[in-house]
Scaffold this active site. Structure first.
Site, PDB file in Angstrom:
ATOM      1  N   ASP A 179       2.255  82.939 -77.946  1.00 26.49           N
ATOM      2  CA  ASP A 179       2.309  82.030 -77.019  1.00 26.49           C
ATOM      3  C   ASP A 179       2.106  80.757 -77.581  1.00 26.49           C
ATOM      4  O   ASP A 179       1.743  80.357 -78.736  1.00 26.49           O
ATOM      5  CB  ASP A 179       0.438  82.471 -76.804  1.00 26.49           C
ATOM      6  CG  ASP A 179      -0.142  81.707 -75.805  1.00 26.49           C
ATOM      7  OD1 ASP A 179       0.761  80.861 -74.771  1.00 26.49           O
ATOM      8  OD2 ASP A 179      -1.107  81.744 -74.964  1.00 26.49           O
ATOM      9  N   ASN A 198       3.993  78.024 -76.637  1.00 28.31           N
ATOM     10  CA  ASN A 198       5.149  77.087 -77.057  1.00 28.31           C
ATOM     11  C   ASN A 198       5.175  75.884 -75.803  1.00 28.31           C
ATOM     12  O   ASN A 198       5.593  74.597 -76.431  1.00 28.31           O
ATOM     13  CB  ASN A 198       6.355  77.731 -76.103  1.00 28.31           C
ATOM     14  CG  ASN A 198       6.585  79.453 -77.655  1.00 28.31           C
ATOM     15  OD1 ASN A 198       6.347  79.358 -78.291  1.00 28.31           O
ATOM     16  ND2 ASN A 198       7.114  79.902 -76.512  1.00 28.31           N
ATOM     17  N   ARG A 253       2.513  73.614 -75.708  1.00 24.45           N
ATOM     18  CA  ARG A 253       1.374  72.454 -75.547  1.00 24.45           C
ATOM     19  C   ARG A 253       2.586  72.333 -76.757  1.00 24.45           C
ATOM     20  O   ARG A 253       2.456  70.666 -77.088  1.00 24.45           O
ATOM     21  CB  ARG A 253       0.055  73.495 -75.831  1.00 24.45           C
ATOM     22  CG  ARG A 253      -0.770  73.966 -74.686  1.00 24.45           C
ATOM     23  CD  ARG A 253      -2.084  74.531 -75.648  1.00 24.45           C
ATOM     24  NE  ARG A 253      -1.615  75.774 -74.832  1.00 24.45           N
ATOM     25  CZ  ARG A 253      -2.372  76.902 -75.404  1.00 24.45           C
ATOM     26  NH1 ARG A 253      -3.384  76.925 -76.406  1.00 24.45           N
ATOM     27  NH2 ARG A 253      -1.624  78.328 -75.170  1.00 24.45           N
ATOM     28  N   ASN A 284       5.344  86.198 -65.415  1.00 22.37           N
ATOM     29  CA  ASN A 284       6.258  84.248 -65.900  1.00 22.37           C
ATOM     30  C   ASN A 284       7.236  84.149 -64.461  1.00 22.37           C
ATOM     31  O   ASN A 284       7.469  83.132 -64.764  1.00 22.37           O
ATOM     32  CB  ASN A 284       6.579  85.033 -66.919  1.00 22.37           C
ATOM     33  CG  ASN A 284       5.912  84.278 -68.050  1.00 22.37           C
ATOM     34  OD1 ASN A 284       6.075  85.100 -69.755  1.00 22.37           O
ATOM     35  ND2 ASN A 284       4.550  83.886 -67.621  1.00 22.37           N
ATOM     36  N   TRP A 285       7.769  85.192 -63.595  1.00 23.82           N
ATOM     37  CA  TRP A 285       8.188  84.842 -62.451  1.00 23.82           C
ATOM     38  C   TRP A 285       7.462  83.689 -61.766  1.00 23.82           C
ATOM     39  O   TRP A 285       8.171  82.521 -60.916  1.00 23.82           O
ATOM     40  CB  TRP A 285       8.617  85.647 -62.099  1.00 23.82           C
ATOM     41  CG  TRP A 285       9.505  86.706 -61.988  1.00 23.82           C
ATOM     42  CD1 TRP A 285       9.058  87.951 -63.115  1.00 23.82           C
ATOM     43  CD2 TRP A 285      10.662  86.489 -62.533  1.00 23.82           C
ATOM     44  NE1 TRP A 285       9.929  89.077 -63.296  1.00 23.82           N
ATOM     45  CE2 TRP A 285      11.342  88.033 -62.823  1.00 23.82           C
ATOM     46  CE3 TRP A 285      12.042  86.123 -62.964  1.00 23.82           C
ATOM     47  CZ2 TRP A 285      12.691  88.619 -63.727  1.00 23.82           C
ATOM     48  CZ3 TRP A 285      12.926  86.122 -63.615  1.00 23.82           C
ATOM     49  CH2 TRP A 285      13.958  87.573 -63.667  1.00 23.82           C
ATOM     50  N   ARG A 320       6.683  80.651 -63.286  1.00 25.36           N
ATOM     51  CA  ARG A 320       6.440  79.889 -63.535  1.00 25.36           C
ATOM     52  C   ARG A 320       7.457  79.179 -62.586  1.00 25.36           C
ATOM     53  O   ARG A 320       8.351  79.952 -62.307  1.00 25.36           O
ATOM     54  CB  ARG A 320       6.806  79.847 -65.471  1.00 25.36           C
ATOM     55  CG  ARG A 320       6.330  80.422 -65.227  1.00 25.36           C
ATOM     56  CD  ARG A 320       6.037  80.361 -67.310  1.00 25.36           C
ATOM     57  NE  ARG A 320       4.556  81.047 -68.064  1.00 25.36           N
ATOM     58  CZ  ARG A 320       4.354  80.721 -68.847  1.00 25.36           C
ATOM     59  NH1 ARG A 320       4.900  79.618 -69.735  1.00 25.36           N
ATOM     60  NH2 ARG A 320       2.833  81.137 -69.784  1.00 25.36           N
ATOM     61  N   ARG A 337      -2.341  86.963 -81.293  1.00 26.38           N
ATOM     62  CA  ARG A 337      -2.608  86.007 -80.315  1.00 26.38           C
ATOM     63  C   ARG A 337      -2.263  84.983 -81.060  1.00 26.38           C
ATOM     64  O   ARG A 337      -3.542  84.059 -81.464  1.00 26.38           O
ATOM     65  CB  ARG A 337      -3.234  86.376 -79.722  1.00 26.38           C
ATOM     66  CG  ARG A 337      -2.906  85.733 -77.964  1.00 26.38           C
ATOM     67  CD  ARG A 337      -3.420  86.047 -76.512  1.00 26.38           C
ATOM     68  NE  ARG A 337      -2.984  84.801 -76.090  1.00 26.38           N
ATOM     69  CZ  ARG A 337      -2.529  85.020 -74.607  1.00 26.38           C
ATOM     70  NH1 ARG A 337      -2.714  86.454 -74.181  1.00 26.38           N
ATOM     71  NH2 ARG A 337      -2.083  83.979 -73.741  1.00 26.38           N
ATOM     72  N   ARG A 365      -7.285  86.848 -74.954  1.00 24.87           N
ATOM     73  CA  ARG A 365      -7.598  87.934 -74.071  1.00 24.87           C
ATOM     74  C   ARG A 365      -5.310  88.311 -74.113  1.00 24.87           C
ATOM     75  O   ARG A 365      -4.210  88.179 -74.959  1.00 24.87           O
ATOM     76  CB  ARG A 365      -7.102  87.362 -72.868  1.00 24.87           C
ATOM     77  CG  ARG A 365      -6.440  86.308 -72.206  1.00 24.87           C
ATOM     78  CD  ARG A 365      -6.337  85.641 -71.162  1.00 24.87           C
ATOM     79  NE  ARG A 365      -5.187  84.557 -70.828  1.00 24.87           N
ATOM     80  CZ  ARG A 365      -6.190  83.378 -70.847  1.00 24.87           C
ATOM     81  NH1 ARG A 365      -6.865  83.068 -70.956  1.00 24.87           N
ATOM     82  NH2 ARG A 365      -4.853  82.500 -71.438  1.00 24.87           N
ATOM     83  N   LEU A 366      -4.898  90.349 -72.841  1.00 23.82           N
ATOM     84  CA  LEU A 366      -4.519  90.583 -73.753  1.00 23.82           C
ATOM     85  C   LEU A 366      -3.471  90.443 -72.748  1.00 23.82           C
ATOM     86  O   LEU A 366      -2.115  90.426 -73.023  1.00 23.82           O
ATOM     87  CB  LEU A 366      -5.131  91.971 -74.239  1.00 23.82           C
ATOM     88  CG  LEU A 366      -5.579  93.080 -74.761  1.00 23.82           C
ATOM     89  CD1 LEU A 366      -5.294  94.400 -74.216  1.00 23.82           C
ATOM     90  CD2 LEU A 366      -4.087  93.088 -75.891  1.00 23.82           C
ATOM     91  N   GLU A 405      -6.629  96.814 -83.342  1.00 24.14           N
ATOM     92  CA  GLU A 405      -7.356  95.495 -84.050  1.00 24.14           C
ATOM     93  C   GLU A 405      -6.851  93.891 -83.964  1.00 24.14           C
ATOM     94  O   GLU A 405      -5.206  94.326 -82.961  1.00 24.14           O
ATOM     95  CB  GLU A 405      -7.015  95.218 -85.141  1.00 24.14           C
ATOM     96  CG  GLU A 405      -7.555  96.615 -86.393  1.00 24.14           C
ATOM     97  CD  GLU A 405      -9.291  96.919 -86.544  1.00 24.14           C
ATOM     98  OE1 GLU A 405      -9.502  95.716 -86.436  1.00 24.14           O
ATOM     99  OE2 GLU A 405      -9.500  97.398 -86.859  1.00 24.14           O
TER     100      GLU A 405
HETATM  101  C1  FPP Z   1       4.195  82.071 -73.229  1.00 23.55           C
HETATM  102  O1  FPP Z   1       3.488  80.509 -74.369  1.00 23.55           O
HETATM  103  C2  FPP Z   1       5.831  82.059 -74.266  1.00 23.55           C
HETATM  104  C3  FPP Z   1       6.387  82.270 -73.055  1.00 23.55           C
HETATM  105  C4  FPP Z   1       5.971  82.671 -71.817  1.00 23.55           C
HETATM  106  C5  FPP Z   1       7.906  82.548 -73.331  1.00 23.55           C
HETATM  107  C6  FPP Z   1       7.679  83.618 -74.738  1.00 23.55           C
HETATM  108  C7  FPP Z   1       9.180  83.736 -75.613  1.00 23.55           C
HETATM  109  C8  FPP Z   1       9.789  82.892 -76.287  1.00 23.55           C
HETATM  110  C9  FPP Z   1       9.032  82.483 -77.504  1.00 23.55           C
HETATM  111  C10 FPP Z   1      11.233  82.968 -76.952  1.00 23.55           C
HETATM  112  C11 FPP Z   1      11.845  84.536 -77.276  1.00 23.55           C
HETATM  113  C12 FPP Z   1      13.063  84.222 -77.431  1.00 23.55           C
HETATM  114  C13 FPP Z   1      14.134  85.866 -77.631  1.00 23.55           C
HETATM  115  C14 FPP Z   1      14.930  85.885 -78.273  1.00 23.55           C
HETATM  116  C15 FPP Z   1      12.597  87.104 -77.664  1.00 23.55           C
HETATM  117  P1  FPP Z   1       3.468  79.183 -72.921  1.00 23.55           P
HETATM  118  O2  FPP Z   1       4.741  78.701 -72.155  1.00 23.55           O
HETATM  119  O3  FPP Z   1       2.954  80.172 -71.870  1.00 23.55           O
HETATM  120  O4  FPP Z   1       2.612  77.653 -74.041  1.00 23.55           O
HETATM  121  P2  FPP Z   1       1.478  76.900 -72.969  1.00 23.55           P
HETATM  122  O5  FPP Z   1      -0.178  78.393 -73.488  1.00 23.55           O
HETATM  123  O6  FPP Z   1       1.209  76.035 -74.539  1.00 23.55           O
HETATM  124  O7  FPP Z   1       1.762  76.686 -71.796  1.00 23.55           O
END
Ligand code: FPP
Length: 243
Positions: A20, A22, A24, A68-69, A71, A191, A197-198, A210
Site C-alpha cells: 500500500d 503507491n 501517495r 480495485n476494479w 478505481r 502493511r 486494516r486487513l 502477527e
Molecule cells: C495500493 O496502493 C496498491 C495497489 C492497489 C496495487 C499494488 C500493485 C503493485 C505494487 C504492483 C505489483 C506488481 C506485480 C508485478 C505483482 P494505493 O494505490 O491504494 O496507494 P494509496 O493508498 O497511497 O493511494
C-alpha cells in the site's frame, strides 16, 4: 544471491505483504498514480528476492483486490499492463526464479481477468511448478471473502456429489479448499503506508497472524525494513490461544 544477510534465530515461514501507498508516493512527487504502481512493482521484486535470500519459504503479495476494479479505468489498465510486463519478462524472470528456485502462484478469481493476462499467468505457473524452495503468491483479483465463498461452493459440490458428508467438514476442509491449500498460514502480515486494516486480505489464513505496521510507503520499502520485521518477529510470543 548476496552474502551480507543477517542471521535470525526464528524465521517466519510465510509473510504476507499488503503493498500500500503507491498512489501517495506518486502524488508526493507530482506524478501519476500509475508511476507509483510501477515503482511498487520494482519494490515487489526487490523484497521478494531478499525474503527468498533470507530463507522465507512462502510470501504473499496483495497486488489487486476484487474491489480495485472500482478505481479509474486508466489506473486499472496501467496495473494490468504492469502485471503483463512482469510476466512477459520471460527469460530474465525465469532465470531469476531458477536461481532462487521460486514457484509463482496466482491466488484470486480467474474470472474477469483479461484473457492475455490469464494466459501469461498460466504459463508462469506451469513453468515454475517444478520449484519448491520458495513459493511467491501474487494475490490478483483477490478478496478474502470471495475466497471463502469459493471454497464453500467447492465443498457443497462435493457433498452434493456424495464425495463427502457434512460431518466430514472441518476447518481443515476449508483450508484445503482455499487458494493457498497445502501452504502454511502467514505468520506475519505487513502493511506499510500508515493504514491499520486487513482490507479483505487472507481473511481465513490470518486468524493467528502477527501484524506489522509502518508509515513507510510501499515504493520506499527496503531490505532494511525486512530486517526490522524479522528482528521484531524474534520478540513476538505466539501463543495460539494458549498461555
Ligand atoms: C495500493 O496502493 C496498491 C495497489 C492497489 C496495487 C499494488 C500493485 C503493485 C505494487 C504492483 C505489483 C506488481 C506485480 C508485478 C505483482 P494505493 O494505490 O491504494 O496507494 P494509496 O493508498 O497511497 O493511494
Amino acid at each position: 544471491m548476496r552474502d551480507n544477510i543477517p542471521k535470525f534465530d526464528v524465521l517466519p515461514e510465510h509473510i504476507g505483504f499488503i503493498m500500500d501507498g503507491n498512489g501517495r508516493w506518486a502524488k508526493n512527487r507530482g506524478l501519476e498514480r500509475s508511476a507509483g504502481h510501477r515503482e511498487g512493482a520494482k519494490t515487489f521484486r526487490k523484497i521478494g528476492e531478499y525474503c527468498a535470500d533470507v530463507g522465507i519459504k512462502y510470501m504473499t503479495f496483495y497486488a489487486f483486490s476484487t474491489e480495485n476494479w472500482n478505481r479509474p479505468k486508466s489506473e486499472v489498465l496501467a496495473l494490468m499492463k504492469l502485471f503483463k510486463e512482469y510476466l512477459n519478462e520471460g527469460d530474465e524472470r525465469i532465470a531469476e526464479n531458477d536461481i532462487r528456485q521460486m514457484r509463482l502462484k496466482f491466488i484470486g478469481e480467474r474470472e474477469g481477468l483479461p484473457k492475455d493476462l490469464l494466459k501469461l499467468i498460466e504459463k508462469a505457473e506451469r513453468e515454475s511448478a517444478k520449484y519448491d524452495k520458495v513459493t511467491v503468491n501474487i494475490a490478483l483479483n483477490y478478496g478474502g471473502r470471495a475466497e471463502i465463498t469459493h471454497a464453500v461452493k467447492e465443498i457443497a459440490e462435493k457433498v452434493k456429489n456424495g464425495e463427502m458428508s457434512i460431518d466430514d467438514i472441518s476447518e481443515k476442509t476449508i483450508s484445503d479448499n482455499i487458494y493457498t491449500a497445502g501452504q502454511p498460514d502467514p505468520d506475519i502480515i505487513v502493511r506499510p503506508s500508515g493504514e491499520y486494516r486487513l482490507s479483505n486480505f487472507m481473511t481465513w489464513q490470518s486468524a493467528y497472524s502477527e501484524f506489522w505496521y509502518s508509515d513507510i510507503l510501499w515504493p520506499d520499502f527496503t531490505e532494511e525494513d525486512v530486517n526490522r520485521i524479522l528482528d521484531d518477529y524474534q520478540k513476538r510470543n505466539r501463543r495460539f490461544g494458549g498461555v
